[in-house]
Motif scaffolding. Structure first.
Motif, short mmCIF file in Angstrom:
data_model
loop_
_atom_site.label_atom_id
_atom_site.label_comp_id
_atom_site.label_asym_id
_atom_site.label_seq_id
_atom_site.Cartn_x
_atom_site.Cartn_y
_atom_site.Cartn_z
N THR A 18 -0.81 -10.00 -3.73
CA THR A 18 -1.64 -8.90 -3.24
C THR A 18 -2.90 -8.81 -4.09
OG1 THR A 18 -0.78 -7.16 -4.71
CG2 THR A 18 0.51 -7.67 -2.71
N GLN B 182 9.76 5.01 -9.01
CA GLN B 182 8.94 5.99 -8.29
C GLN B 182 7.78 6.47 -9.16
OE1 GLN B 182 11.89 8.86 -7.23
NE2 GLN B 182 12.69 7.66 -5.51
N ARG C 237 -0.56 5.14 -7.39
CA ARG C 237 -1.17 5.83 -6.25
C ARG C 237 -2.26 6.80 -6.71
NH1 ARG C 237 0.11 7.54 -1.05
NH2 ARG C 237 2.22 6.69 -1.12
N GLU D 119 -6.24 6.71 -5.89
CA GLU D 119 -6.94 7.82 -5.23
C GLU D 119 -8.10 8.33 -6.07
OE1 GLU D 119 -3.77 10.54 -4.55
OE2 GLU D 119 -3.09 9.56 -2.71
N LEU E 270 -6.25 0.95 -0.97
CA LEU E 270 -5.37 2.02 -0.50
C LEU E 270 -4.49 1.55 0.65
CD1 LEU E 270 -7.77 5.11 -0.59
CD2 LEU E 270 -5.76 4.73 -2.03
N CYS E 271 -5.06 0.79 1.57
CA CYS E 271 -4.28 0.27 2.71
C CYS E 271 -3.21 -0.68 2.22
CB CYS E 271 -5.20 -0.46 3.68
SG CYS E 271 -6.26 0.64 4.66
N GLU E 272 -3.55 -1.53 1.26
CA GLU E 272 -2.59 -2.48 0.73
C GLU E 272 -1.45 -1.76 0.00
OE1 GLU E 272 -3.07 -7.02 -0.80
OE2 GLU E 272 -4.41 -5.52 -1.66
N PHE E 273 -1.80 -0.69 -0.70
CA PHE E 273 -0.76 0.08 -1.39
C PHE E 273 0.18 0.74 -0.38
CE2 PHE E 273 0.92 4.01 -3.11
CZ PHE E 273 1.48 3.58 -4.31
N GLU E 274 -0.36 1.30 0.70
CA GLU E 274 0.50 1.92 1.71
C GLU E 274 1.44 0.91 2.34
OE1 GLU E 274 0.90 5.02 2.31
OE2 GLU E 274 -0.63 5.62 0.87
N TYR E 275 0.94 -0.30 2.56
CA TYR E 275 1.79 -1.36 3.12
C TYR E 275 2.95 -1.67 2.18
CZ TYR E 275 3.31 -6.00 4.58
OH TYR E 275 4.07 -7.07 4.96
#
Length: 386
Positions: free
Chosen positions: A289, A322, A329, A333, A380-385
C-alpha cells in the motif's frame, strides 16, 4: 539477544499454555502461523552477527597500521533485528558499521538544519597535528608538518587519497573498498565452509548473498555510519531518497536509536507482551500500500511511550491493534504524524540525542499529505479499504 526474543521470552510450550478466550485466540493463531519463520529468522540473525563480527576482526588486524578508517563493532538495526520484520524469509539482515578517523585525522560533520528534508550532510576529513602526541614509539609522521616525508616512508594518508572526494568522505569509494576487503578475506572465514558468498552490486553499502548447501539464500547488508558526538544518531551511507544522491552526501539515520528503544521496551516488558506481534501484523497488512512500514513503526513507538507495557499483554491484542489503527486514522485526518525523535518531550531517558533534537520543532512525516490534497484523499481512501 534480539528484541523479539527478549520481549516474548517464550518457548513453544509456554505459548501453548496461553489462555484460549476469544481475545487471546487471534494472537495465538498469528503466533502459530509465524513460529517457524521466527525460528528461521533467529538463526539467520545469529549467522549474520557472527559473520560480520568475524569479518571486522580480520579487517581490524589488517588495517591496524594503516590510515584507513577505523572500523568499530557493528550495530544490528532494522525490523529483522528488532523482532517485527513482515518480510519473513525475504528479510534483509542489516548492520551498521561505525567509522572512526585514523591517527592524525578528524571527522568534521557538516550537518543540515535540524528537520531539513531531504537532509544534506557531509563528513569533512581534516588532518591534525600529532607532533606532541604519544605515538607509541612507532615513529609515526605528522601529516601537517611532515608532508614531504610521508611518501618516502610509505605513510601516505590512505583515507584522503583513496576514500575521499575534495576532502569529504565518499560513500561510493568506501563501499567499493569495503567490498574488496570482504572478497579478499572470505577464505579466512569459518562461514566459508558452510555458505557460498556473493557480493551484490551496491554503491552505498556492502550486500552479501549467503547460500547454504541446500540452495537457500539470505541477504546480509553492511552500511557505514559516522556518529554524531556521543549520541545514538548517525550519518549513514544508506539513503532512502529515490533521486540521485551525491556520493559525498550522508543521510541522517535514527536506526541505532530505534533499535535501542525496542531493546529497552523488551527488557521492561512482561513475558507475554505482544507489541512486536502487533507491529509485525500491521506492517504485513500494509505491505504493497502507500503506507510505509516506517509510518507504522512511528505510530507504535508513540503508543509504547504513552500506553503502559502492562497493557500490551496477549489478552489486549485486539485492543492494541485498534489503538494502532485509530492513531493512524487520526494522524491521517489531521495530516500530521510527528517524527518520534524531534521535539518529543516524552523521550526515554536512556536514549542519547543531540541537543538540537530536543529543542527542535516536531517534524511532520505527513507533510506531503498536508501540501497535496489529492494525495491526502487517496491515503484516506486506502485506509478505509484496509
Amino acid at each position: 539477544s534480539t528484541c523479539e526474543e527478549e520481549s516474548s521470552g517464550s518457548s513453544t510450550e509456554k505459548e501453548e499454555e496461553e489462555d484460549s478466550d476469544d481475545e487471546g485466540r487471534p494472537v495465538k493463531i498469528f503466533t502459530r502461523h509465524t513460529r517457524w519463520t521466527l525460528q528461521s529468522v533467529a538463526h539467520k540473525r545469529r549467522v549474520a552477527e557472527e559473520l560480520v563480527s568475524d569479518l571486522l576482526g580480520v579487517f581490524q588486524a589488517r588495517l591496524s597500521k594503516t590510515f584507513f578508517p577505523v572500523l568499530q563493532p557493528a550495530i544490528a538495526v532494522g525490523s529483522t533485528f528488532e523482532g517485527w520484520s513482515p518480510c519473513g524469509h525475504d528479510a534483509v539482515y542489516r548492520l551498521l558499521v561505525p567509522l572512526k578517523p585514523p591517527h592524525g585525522h578528524a571527522f568534521h560533520l557538516e550537518l543540515s538544519t535540524v528537520g531539513e528534508m531531504p537532509a544534506k550532510n557531509c563528513v569533512r576529513v581534516v588532518l591534525e597535528c600529532t607532533c606532541m602526541k604519544d605515538q607509541g614509539g612507532e615513529n609515526m609522521l605528522c601529516f601537517v608538518h611532515q608532508p614531504k616525508e610521508a611518501p618516502r616512508r610509505n605513510q601516505d594518508s590512505s583515507l584522503l587519497s583513496t576514500l575521499c572526494t575534495d576532502f569529504y568522505l565518499d560513500v561510493q569509494k568506501i563501499a567499493g573498498w569495503f567490498q574488496n576487503l570482504v572478497i579478499s578475506a572470505w577464505g579466512e572465514m569459518p562461514q566459508s565452509r558452510r555458505y557460498s558468498m556473493k557480493v551484490l552490486p551496491s554503491h552505498r553499502s556492502c550486500q552479501l548473498q549467503l547460500t547454504n548447501a541446500y540452495g537457500r539464500s539470505f541477504l546480509v547488508e553492511m552500511m557505514f555510519g559516522v556518529q554524531q558526538g556521543d549520541s545514538d544518531i548517525f550519518l549513514s551511507s544508506q539513503t532512502a531518497e529515490a533521486s540521485f544522491t551525491p556520493s559525498t552526501m550522508w543521510a541522517e539515520s535514527y536506526a541505532v536509536a530505534e533499535a535501542k528503544f525496542f531493546r529497552q521496551m523488551a527488557k521492561q516488558a512482561p513475558r507475554d507482551t505482544v507489541h512486536l506481534k502487533c507491529l509485525q501484523l500491521c506492517a504485513s497488512i500494509l505491505a504493497g500500500t502507500g503506507f510505509s512500514t516506517y509510518t507504522l513503526k512511528t505510530v507504535v513507538m508513540h503508543l509504547l511511550n504513552t500506553i503502559p507495557l502492562a497493557s500490551w499483554r496477549r489478552k489486549e491484542f485486539l485492543m492494541r491493534l485498534q489503538d494502532i489503527m485509530a492513531y493512524l486514522r487520526i494522524s491521517l485526518e489531521e495530516k500530521r504524524l510527528n517524527h518520534f525523535f524531534f521535539g518529543n518531550e516524552n523521550m526515554p531517558e536512556d536514549l542519547i540525542l543531540p541537543p538540537a533534537f530536543q529543542a527542535a520543532e516536531p517534524l511532520n512525516l505527513f507533510q506531503r499529505l498536508a501540501q497535496d490534497p489529492a494525495a491526502h484523499a487517496n491515503a484516506l481512501c486506502e485506509f478505509e479499504y484496509l
